[in-house]
Design a protein around this motif. Structure first.
Motif, PDB file in Angstrom:
ATOM      1  N   PRO A   1       3.839 -23.546  11.488  1.00 19.89           N
ATOM      2  CA  PRO A   1       4.718 -23.596  10.245  1.00 19.89           C
ATOM      3  C   PRO A   1       4.303 -24.838   9.177  1.00 19.89           C
TER       4      PRO A   1
ATOM      5  N   SER B   1       3.269 -21.048   6.015  1.00 20.97           N
ATOM      6  CA  SER B   1       2.620 -21.684   6.951  1.00 20.97           C
ATOM      7  C   SER B   1       1.339 -22.530   6.477  1.00 20.97           C
TER       8      SER B   1
ATOM      9  N   ASP C   1       2.035 -16.186  13.522  1.00 18.81           N
ATOM     10  CA  ASP C   1       1.159 -17.249  14.093  1.00 18.81           C
ATOM     11  C   ASP C   1      -0.287 -16.916  13.671  1.00 18.81           C
TER      12      ASP C   1
END
Length: 440
Positions: free
Chosen positions: A217, A136, A114
């Motif tokens: 994402p 991502s 992330d």
């Protein structure tokens, strides 16, 4: 105070960076001493503001830190620079000195689940591409997609993606490695609230050498281009489109005259207002129904990895910049926000002669750029007062002083830069703007 010996500093920098890592060539120095500040006629009247004595080109975060130490040892003022895409003089070296061009320190260090970590000179488009390759996308990036991550964080505010996440960089910034005059050439790692002290203050408390920012994402984006007979038609659907789920990355609209100044595109039919979206593929049908239900028409739906970049460069202040290029010396703009941009649009645009609004859906309320015909600084600031009375939030871009957490930055810089070498002239707690008494 003895002025810096720039010949000696140049020799030291050449030993550190190699002969091509530093320049005293006048053309290089002039190129490194300008940004897009002429977009503001108020600032343009005060230019030139300074020319660098030297330009250094570190190729890594560690070299950047070492360059800062050498400059401090020589007592030279230091102005950090990314791609020079800022518009308001924050990257202009007002007292001369050393400009540190970070654009060669562009390594992407790590991509996690992330987060993504990169050196200060990595462009936002490169970060987006690297994130995409890992499945991502960035939380946000600026309308100038080729600006650097260090420059965006030090000078920018929000960007594409802020409908979902807001423009608070601390939702985006996870950690920074910074260098300061007091750090002695060491990189200092800061996270969370501590990192906020180095964001949006033009390198006046410390220079960002490496950044870790949030990713999420990857979504399947579509570029949706629509048009309306009138700007009012586009305004009538802007907030509803911004509330679609999954949230759009961008909803942006311009009146016919601004649309006509944008780069030619079949999706911009003559004489019509333009509305553009970076929409999740799942919402295209619903967005089309909303647009057509309000009398608009969808001109095109485009897909592919370049969709977000193509529409981002037509957002934020870029449409006004195209307007200014088409009619040089005529227009200025102010940054505006609030529901009054939709609900009181006629009054808002009437504040300035020739008033026209570029508008976008925001995280909590619409945001935009209000253009008007430039007359004088006094007229600009008088208009800001009238806009405020209409319930419009206003930020004046016609000044180069730090105006984000100013008191906190002054206190931090007192510890990190006691000799006031970092970007001098940009951190002034007594600043009142080009018009006396006007603080914006």
């Amino acid at each position: 105070m003895t002025p810096p010996d720039y010949s000696a500093l140049e020799s030291d920098l050449a030993r550190l960076l190699g002969p091509r890592g530093v320049s005293s060539d006048l053309r290089q120095r002039e190129k490194a001493s300008v940004d897009g500040a002429r977009m503001s006629p108020i600032i343009a009247e005060l230019l030139p503001l300074g020319v660098a004595d030297l330009v250094a080109f570190p190729t890594s975060a560690q070299e950047l830190a070492a360059v800062v130490k050498l400059a401090v040892d020589h007592g030279a003022p230091i102005t950090p620079r990314g791609k020079g895409t800022g518009n308001y003089g924050q990257g202009i070296p007002m007292p001369g000195g050393l400009v540190i061009d970070t654009s060669r320190a562009r390594a992407i260090v790590e991509i996690g689940d992330d987060t993504i970590t990169a050196e200060a000179g990595a462009t936002m488009s490169a970060l987006e591409q690297a994130a995409r390759a890992a499945g991502s996308q960035l939380w946000m990036y600026p309308s100038t997609v080729h600006s650097t991550i260090g420059g965006f964080l030090a000078g920018g505010s929000g960007g594409t993606g802020t409908i979902a996440h807001g423009s608070n960089h601390m939702g985006f910034v996870v950690a920074l490695d910074v260098v300061t005059p007091a750090s002695g050439g060491r990189l200092i790692h800061v996270e969370g609230d501590e990192a906020l002290g180095y964001v949006h203050n033009y390198g006046t408390a410390g220079i960002i050498a490496r950044a870790t920012v949030r990713i999420e994402p990857l979504q399947d984006w579509r570029g949706l281009y629509a048009s309306f007979e009138t700007f009012a038609g586009a305004l009538s659907v802007l907030r509803a489109l911004g509330r679609l789920r999954p949230t759009p990355r961008l909803v942006s609209a311009d009146p016919p005259h601004i649309t006509a100044q944008l780069p030619p595109d079949p999706a911009f039919p003559e004489g019509r207002a333009s509305l553009r979206m970076i929409a999740d593929a799942e919402t295209v049908a619903e967005a089309t129904a909303v647009i057509e239900g309000a009398g608009g028409r969808v001109e095109d739906v485009r897909e592919g990895p370049g969709v977000s970049a193509a529409l981002s460069v037509l957002s934020y202040n870029h449409p006004i910049e195209w307007l200014q290029k088409s009619e040089p010396g005529v227009y200025f703009h102010v940054e505006v926000s609030g529901d009054a941009l939709v609900e009181r649009i006629d009054e808002v645009q009437a504040v300035y002669p020739g008033g026209m609004l570029h508008i976008e859906a925001g995280h909590t309320a619409p945001i935009g750029m209000l253009a008007g015909i430039y007359e004088s600084p006094e007229a600009v600031y008088a208009g800001i007062d009238r806009l405020t009375s209409l319930g419009v939030g206003v930020h004046s871009p016609h000044q180069w002083n730090v105006d984000f957490r100013l008191a906190e930055t002054v206190a931090l810089a007192a510890r990190t830069d006691p000799a006031h070498l970092l970007n001098p002239g940009k951190l002034n707690p007594d600043y009142r703007g080009p018009v006396k008494g006007a603080i914006r």
